[in-house]
Scaffold this active site. Sequence first.
Site, PDB file in Angstrom:
ATOM      1  N   ASP A  65       2.846  46.992  26.926  1.00  0.00           N
ATOM      2  CA  ASP A  65       3.331  46.795  25.554  1.00  0.00           C
ATOM      3  C   ASP A  65       2.194  46.317  24.642  1.00  0.00           C
ATOM      4  OD1 ASP A  65       5.184  46.719  23.523  1.00  0.00           O
ATOM      5  OD2 ASP A  65       5.863  44.688  23.995  1.00  0.00           O
TER       6      ASP A  65
ATOM      7  N   ASN B 203      12.579  54.383  23.577  1.00  0.00           N
ATOM      8  CA  ASN B 203      11.394  54.791  22.799  1.00  0.00           C
ATOM      9  C   ASN B 203      11.561  56.189  22.213  1.00  0.00           C
ATOM     10  OD1 ASN B 203       9.012  53.304  25.146  1.00  0.00           O
ATOM     11  ND2 ASN B 203       9.967  52.393  23.343  1.00  0.00           N
TER      12      ASN B 203
HETATM   13  C1  FPP Z   1       4.447  50.189  24.048  1.00  0.00           C
HETATM   14  O1  FPP Z   1       3.669  49.725  22.965  1.00  0.00           O
HETATM   15  C2  FPP Z   1       3.798  51.356  24.620  1.00  0.00           C
HETATM   16  C3  FPP Z   1       4.366  52.596  24.643  1.00  0.00           C
HETATM   17  C4  FPP Z   1       5.696  52.906  24.105  1.00  0.00           C
HETATM   18  C5  FPP Z   1       3.617  53.723  25.195  1.00  0.00           C
HETATM   19  C6  FPP Z   1       2.685  53.399  26.331  1.00  0.00           C
HETATM   20  C7  FPP Z   1       1.880  54.587  26.593  1.00  0.00           C
HETATM   21  C8  FPP Z   1       0.577  54.604  26.952  1.00  0.00           C
HETATM   22  C9  FPP Z   1      -0.227  53.405  27.286  1.00  0.00           C
HETATM   23  C10 FPP Z   1      -0.079  55.915  27.109  1.00  0.00           C
HETATM   24  C11 FPP Z   1       0.589  56.505  28.298  1.00  0.00           C
HETATM   25  C12 FPP Z   1       0.121  57.778  28.673  1.00  0.00           C
HETATM   26  C13 FPP Z   1       0.434  58.310  29.886  1.00  0.00           C
HETATM   27  C14 FPP Z   1      -0.114  59.606  30.268  1.00  0.00           C
HETATM   28  C15 FPP Z   1       1.281  57.641  30.874  1.00  0.00           C
HETATM   29  P1  FPP Z   1       4.345  49.689  21.533  1.00  0.00           P
HETATM   30  O2  FPP Z   1       4.072  50.961  20.849  1.00  0.00           O
HETATM   31  O3  FPP Z   1       5.794  49.350  21.659  1.00  0.00           O
HETATM   32  O4  FPP Z   1       3.544  48.523  20.888  1.00  0.00           O
HETATM   33  P2  FPP Z   1       4.092  47.480  19.821  1.00  0.00           P
HETATM   34  O5  FPP Z   1       5.155  46.659  20.536  1.00  0.00           O
HETATM   35  O6  FPP Z   1       2.888  46.679  19.489  1.00  0.00           O
HETATM   36  O7  FPP Z   1       4.641  48.259  18.665  1.00  0.00           O
END
Ligand code: FPP
Length: 231
Positions: free
Chosen positions: A18, A66
């Site tokens: 996250d 998501n």
């Molecule tokens: C949460 O951070 C993260 C995600 C929803 C996506 C995670 C994905 C990756 C690290 C890339 C993955 C790629 C592969 C191929 C598996 P957020 O967007 O919710 O962050 P925030 O809470 O700060 O808004």
Amino acid sequence: MDERNGQRLPRHVAIIMDGNGRWAKKRLLPRSAGHGAGLKRMIALCDHAFSRGIKTITLFALSTENLSRPQDELDALFELFREYFRKNLDNLIRKNIALKVIGDLTLLPEDIQALARGGEEATKDGTAGTLVLAIAYGARADILSAVNKAVRAGKEVTEQEFSALLSTSALPEPDLLIRTGKEKRISNFLLYELAYTELYFSDKMFPAFTDRDFDIAIEDFSSRERRYGKV
Ligand code: FPP
């Protein structure tokens, strides 16, 4: 659980990655840049964790919830999945790692479903470790699907039989769950499997969570006393 250099190592580490969005926002970058940086960090961190002797890593890459994010953010994430499956399989094969994808892949574009299944097939002989990507995954949906399988089979099941109906059936339960990004919740990840997992929360945003931060989480785990409800 394994032991190396006198330190107790978790066999299976699950990670909620996250904080990509907030990492990007702080740098005045679009959220997609945060996910790109997250993917780079994810690849390097997995290399590090496997080289330390962790056998199974499960990563929460996209939850069913998501999937209601704005389409441009989802498109950017889908592009990263494509890039990952196209460019990183050789790395997994070289390191003898098997890839497994869990989640409701039918919620994803068809080409990504095919790439994910192809990635599993291409790496299926990997014996050094297992990398599990949870994509379009939700634990409640997985539990319900297992319940419905049992109901259709028309018989009561034991805990062991129930575990075998989950999408994580072939995996050991996680010993350690790491969540980056400051929040302290499980967010519908592996709800059944985490019953006796040790929890570790880091304030670092995922793209800034270093190999050293991972090592600190492992050290913390190694000092925990796991009693599984016993005295
Ligand atoms: C949460 O951070 C993260 C995600 C929803 C996506 C995670 C994905 C990756 C690290 C890339 C993955 C790629 C592969 C191929 C598996 P957020 O967007 O919710 O962050 P925030 O809470 O700060 O808004």
